[in-house]
Scaffold this active site. Structure first.
Site, PDB file in Angstrom:
ATOM      1  N   GLY A  12      39.936 -15.782 111.540  1.00  0.00           N
ATOM      2  CA  GLY A  12      39.756 -14.806 110.464  1.00  0.00           C
ATOM      3  C   GLY A  12      39.635 -15.492 109.112  1.00  0.00           C
ATOM      4  N   GLY A 114      43.562 -21.121 111.973  1.00  0.00           N
ATOM      5  CA  GLY A 114      44.928 -20.695 112.242  1.00  0.00           C
ATOM      6  C   GLY A 114      45.419 -21.358 113.525  1.00  0.00           C
ATOM      7  CG  ASP A 140      48.409 -13.538 110.387  1.00  0.00           C
ATOM      8  OD1 ASP A 140      48.132 -12.617 109.587  1.00  0.00           O
ATOM      9  OD2 ASP A 140      47.792 -13.717 111.448  1.00  0.00           O
ATOM     10  CG  MET A 182      46.374  -7.020 108.333  1.00  0.00           C
ATOM     11  SD  MET A 182      44.824  -7.910 108.087  1.00  0.00           S
ATOM     12  CE  MET A 182      43.682  -6.751 108.846  1.00  0.00           C
ATOM     13  N   GLY A 183      49.594  -9.385 109.458  1.00  0.00           N
ATOM     14  CA  GLY A 183      50.507 -10.502 109.715  1.00  0.00           C
ATOM     15  C   GLY A 183      50.601 -10.862 111.181  1.00  0.00           C
ATOM     16  NE  ARG A 184      46.425 -12.608 114.737  1.00  0.00           N
ATOM     17  CZ  ARG A 184      45.182 -12.331 115.117  1.00  0.00           C
ATOM     18  NH1 ARG A 184      44.950 -11.852 116.306  1.00  0.00           N
ATOM     19  NH2 ARG A 184      44.169 -12.521 114.317  1.00  0.00           N
ATOM     20  CD  GLU A 235      48.540  -6.674 111.859  1.00  0.00           C
ATOM     21  OE1 GLU A 235      47.624  -5.864 111.644  1.00  0.00           O
ATOM     22  OE2 GLU A 235      48.325  -7.892 112.008  1.00  0.00           O
ATOM     23  CG  HIS A 282      40.033  -6.507 107.442  1.00  0.00           C
ATOM     24  ND1 HIS A 282      40.308  -5.402 108.217  1.00  0.00           N
ATOM     25  CD2 HIS A 282      39.907  -7.547 108.279  1.00  0.00           C
ATOM     26  CE1 HIS A 282      40.333  -5.772 109.490  1.00  0.00           C
ATOM     27  NE2 HIS A 282      40.086  -7.064 109.556  1.00  0.00           N
TER      28      HIS A 282
HETATM   29  O1  F6P Z   1      45.172 -13.359 111.689  1.00  0.00           O
HETATM   30  C1  F6P Z   1      44.709 -12.753 110.526  1.00  0.00           C
HETATM   31  C2  F6P Z   1      44.558 -11.257 110.711  1.00  0.00           C
HETATM   32  O2  F6P Z   1      44.124 -10.712 109.490  1.00  0.00           O
HETATM   33  C3  F6P Z   1      45.812 -10.554 111.216  1.00  0.00           C
HETATM   34  O3  F6P Z   1      46.776 -10.374 110.218  1.00  0.00           O
HETATM   35  C4  F6P Z   1      45.219  -9.275 111.753  1.00  0.00           C
HETATM   36  O4  F6P Z   1      46.041  -8.713 112.762  1.00  0.00           O
HETATM   37  C5  F6P Z   1      43.913  -9.750 112.344  1.00  0.00           C
HETATM   38  O5  F6P Z   1      43.583 -10.978 111.708  1.00  0.00           O
HETATM   39  C6  F6P Z   1      42.751  -8.803 112.153  1.00  0.00           C
HETATM   40  O6  F6P Z   1      41.650  -9.336 112.806  1.00  0.00           O
HETATM   41  P1  F6P Z   1      40.188  -8.747 112.667  1.00  0.00           P
HETATM   42  O7  F6P Z   1      39.573  -9.320 111.414  1.00  0.00           O
HETATM   43  O8  F6P Z   1      39.485  -9.225 113.890  1.00  0.00           O
HETATM   44  O9  F6P Z   1      40.298  -7.262 112.573  1.00  0.00           O
END
Ligand code: F6P
Length: 358
Positions: A12, A114, A140, A182-184, A235, A282
């Site tokens: 990302g 990452g 993250d 966000m933050g996974r 999240e 985003h």
């Molecule tokens: O790893 C970065 C991140 O922004 C996470 O925080 C989020 O869960 C994920 O990527 C979102 O991914 P995508 O851009 O595929 O929606």
């Protein structure tokens, strides 16, 4: 003759990638090396001809420092070890990536990614004999062995600003505002922005939460005479039923998103409070990097080129104790750095009286 160094961004995007590319370009040019930009991460090395562009120091003015995203493009889809084929099967395409590096005459590759991307790049480098240096980036902030990854600081600043904007409208309408960030699987953005933005409740995946303490906390806030409350939910926190809230994208891939609505509904039902939810999404990844991410990008970009010049490969640049250092990539792979429930940020949050839901 100077070295030819490839550079790519993978996974990302986030703020600060262009500042990092700029730094690497300037340091490479200074030492007589050529930096070759690879487009769209490993995808660019699977294309024939490989998708590349020269990294021109003349284009690296101050404007590039401010640019969000990545000028090289990136991808967070398709592991090249089992890459989806048009007939529905999966193929190992890492040989093509190594072949492209050889065709391009690359002496080394700098991968900005990452934990997932860096692990994949390392496996490719190990199996096919490539000289790799890694640079950690991710909003993250969950890459092991570095206190900071590029993009996290800007994401925290964005989430903090969101809280700053939610507070007056919450107060005007006597509402409980839930901000989903966000933050996974890591709660770094949530805990940092929650502290910086004055949240009453912060829910992170590292600390299981229950509704009762959150409800008690909101009732205490109301009893103190305050008519609003701010809640930050990472999240990946589980919903009240203990299950993570996931969405399927158009390709059937599962991603986090939506737990804020569950948290808000549960609070509203238990307290009668009017709730509203903001899913920041985003917005946390885009935009201009803050000064810290520019500095980190500069330090990482310069140090990565210096590792290449010194012939020190299979290493990742890192930030530790206010210094740029480097660590073995082998120790980064398959390890994720989540929020320490007994660490300083959690202690600070508790010291401020923020409810963490436990
Ligand atoms: O790893 C970065 C991140 O922004 C996470 O925080 C989020 O869960 C994920 O990527 C979102 O991914 P995508 O851009 O595929 O929606």
């Amino acid at each position: 003759m100077g070295l030819r160094i490839g550079i790519l961004t993978s996974g990302g995007d986030c703020a600060g990638l262009n500042a990092t590319l700029r730094a690497a370009t300037l340091r490479a040019a200074q030492s007589g090396c050529t930096l070759v930009g690879i487009r769209n991460g490993t995808l660019g090395l699977m294309s024939r001809p490989p998708e590349v562009e020269p990294m021109d120091p003349a284009r690296c003015d101050a404007q590039m420092l401010r640019l969000g995203g990545t000028v090289l493009g990136t991808t967070n889809k398709g592991n090249p070890f089992s890459y989806p084929q048009p007939d529905g099967s999966f193929a190992d395409r890492t040989g093509e990536i190594a072949e492209a590096c050889r065709t391009l005459g690359l002496d080394a590759l700098i991968g900005i990614g990452g934990d997932g991307s860096l692990e994949i790049l390392r496996r490719i480098a190990q199996q096919h004999g490539l000289n790799l240096v890694g640079i950690p980036k991710t909003i993250d902030n969950d890459v092991a062995l570095t206190e900071a990854a590029i993009g996290h600081s800007t994401a925290v600043a964005t989430a903090t600003e969101a809280l700053d904007r939610l507070q007056p409208t919450a107060a005007s309408h006597s509402r409980v505002m839930v901000l989903e960030v966000m933050g996974r699987d890591a709660g770094h953005i949530a805990i940092a922005s929650g502290i910086a933005g004055g949240a009453d409740v912060v829910l992170i995946p590292e600390i299981p939460w229950r509704l009762a303490p959150v409800v008690r906390h909101i009732e205490r806030v109301r009893a103190s005479g305050r008519n609003f409350a701010l809640i930050v939910a990472a999240e990946a926190v589980a919903g009240e039923d203990g299950r993570r809230v996931l969405q399927d994208d158009h390709e059937g891939r599962r991603r986090y998103g939506g737990v804020g609505h569950h948290v808000a509904a549960a609070i509203s039902e238990a307290t009668g409070a009017e709730t509203r939810v903001t899913v920041l999404g985003h917005v946390q990844r885009g935009g201009s990097p803050d000064a810290r991410d520019r500095l980190l990008g500069a330090a990482f970009g310069v140090h990565a080129v210096e590792l290449v010049l010194a012939g020190r490969f299979d290493r990742m640049v890192a930030w530790w104790n206010r210094r740029v250092v480097d660590v073995p990539l082998a120790k980064v792979a398959r390890r994720s750095r989540t929020v320490d429930p007994h660490g300083p940020l959690v202690a600070t949050a508790r010291g401020l009286g923020i409810c963490l839901g436990d």
